[in-house]
Motif scaffolding. Sequence first.
Motif, mmCIF file in Angstrom:
data_model
loop_
_atom_site.group_PDB
_atom_site.id
_atom_site.type_symbol
_atom_site.label_atom_id
_atom_site.label_comp_id
_atom_site.label_asym_id
_atom_site.label_seq_id
_atom_site.Cartn_x
_atom_site.Cartn_y
_atom_site.Cartn_z
ATOM 1 N N LYS A 245 30.286 127.679 34.651
ATOM 2 C CA LYS A 245 29.643 127.381 33.354
ATOM 3 C C LYS A 245 29.582 128.622 32.461
ATOM 4 C CE LYS A 245 28.429 123.219 34.857
ATOM 5 N NZ LYS A 245 29.585 122.631 35.411
ATOM 6 N N SER A 246 30.733 129.265 32.280
ATOM 7 C CA SER A 246 30.788 130.468 31.435
ATOM 8 C C SER A 246 31.983 130.407 30.496
ATOM 9 C CB SER A 246 30.853 131.722 32.317
ATOM 10 O OG SER A 246 31.965 131.664 33.190
ATOM 11 N N MET A 247 31.805 130.946 29.276
ATOM 12 C CA MET A 247 32.843 130.938 28.247
ATOM 13 C C MET A 247 33.558 132.275 28.240
ATOM 14 S SD MET A 247 34.283 129.101 25.906
ATOM 15 C CE MET A 247 33.153 127.809 25.461
ATOM 16 N N HIS A 248 34.878 132.227 28.041
ATOM 17 C CA HIS A 248 35.698 133.439 28.014
ATOM 18 C C HIS A 248 36.707 133.334 26.882
ATOM 19 C CE1 HIS A 248 34.036 134.487 31.921
ATOM 20 N NE2 HIS A 248 34.138 133.193 32.177
ATOM 21 N N GLN A 249 37.174 134.481 26.422
ATOM 22 C CA GLN A 249 38.144 134.538 25.338
ATOM 23 C C GLN A 249 39.441 135.160 25.870
ATOM 24 O OE1 GLN A 249 37.128 133.641 22.108
ATOM 25 N NE2 GLN A 249 39.074 134.039 21.128
#
Length: 190
Positions: free
Chosen positions: A129-133
């Motif tokens: 449940k983590s956002m990355h670019q």
Amino acid sequence: MNFQSQISSKLTLTFSIMNNPMDEREQCQKKRKSSISEASTLRTSRRRFSNNKNEEERNKGVSTTLKLYDDPWKIKKTLTDSDLGILSRLLLAADVVKRHILPMLGVDYARAAETEEGTPVRVWDMDTKSMHQLVLKRWSSSKSYVLIGKWNQDFVKRRDLKKGDEIGFHWDPYNYTFNFCVLKRAMLDN
């Protein structure tokens, strides 16, 4: 009154034209031929409709065929040593990117992915449940595409990815991100 006076002596000949048995047989055969012809036409039009419907569905990318399960993970990759190395990049096949990624990005972002700079893409790790670019760009030396940026740090090291692990991506049109998941861990050699 005399009973005889009430009875008519007039004879009237009435006869019905009896159908000729040959005529009846011909009419029956004509009806049968007509029915067979209509059935054949109906089958042909159904087949034509079915073929046109399938062709239309293929052209529009939709289907009215019921599927009990549609695997959401449109992009799957079994990791190799080069995906896990110090270059910090995930190599993706050109046909997969052209089919499942570029159409989702929109025209401007898809064009940017073809340049040396690439285009930024957001990746949601569904497991943690983590956002990355990351940055998607065409890798000129192999004509394939790569996800670069913090691939090694945000995915390989953080998720402890190993050679043989199977990962998956799919586009989330509501959040305009790619969802990422480790689908299967490689079997450990003892």
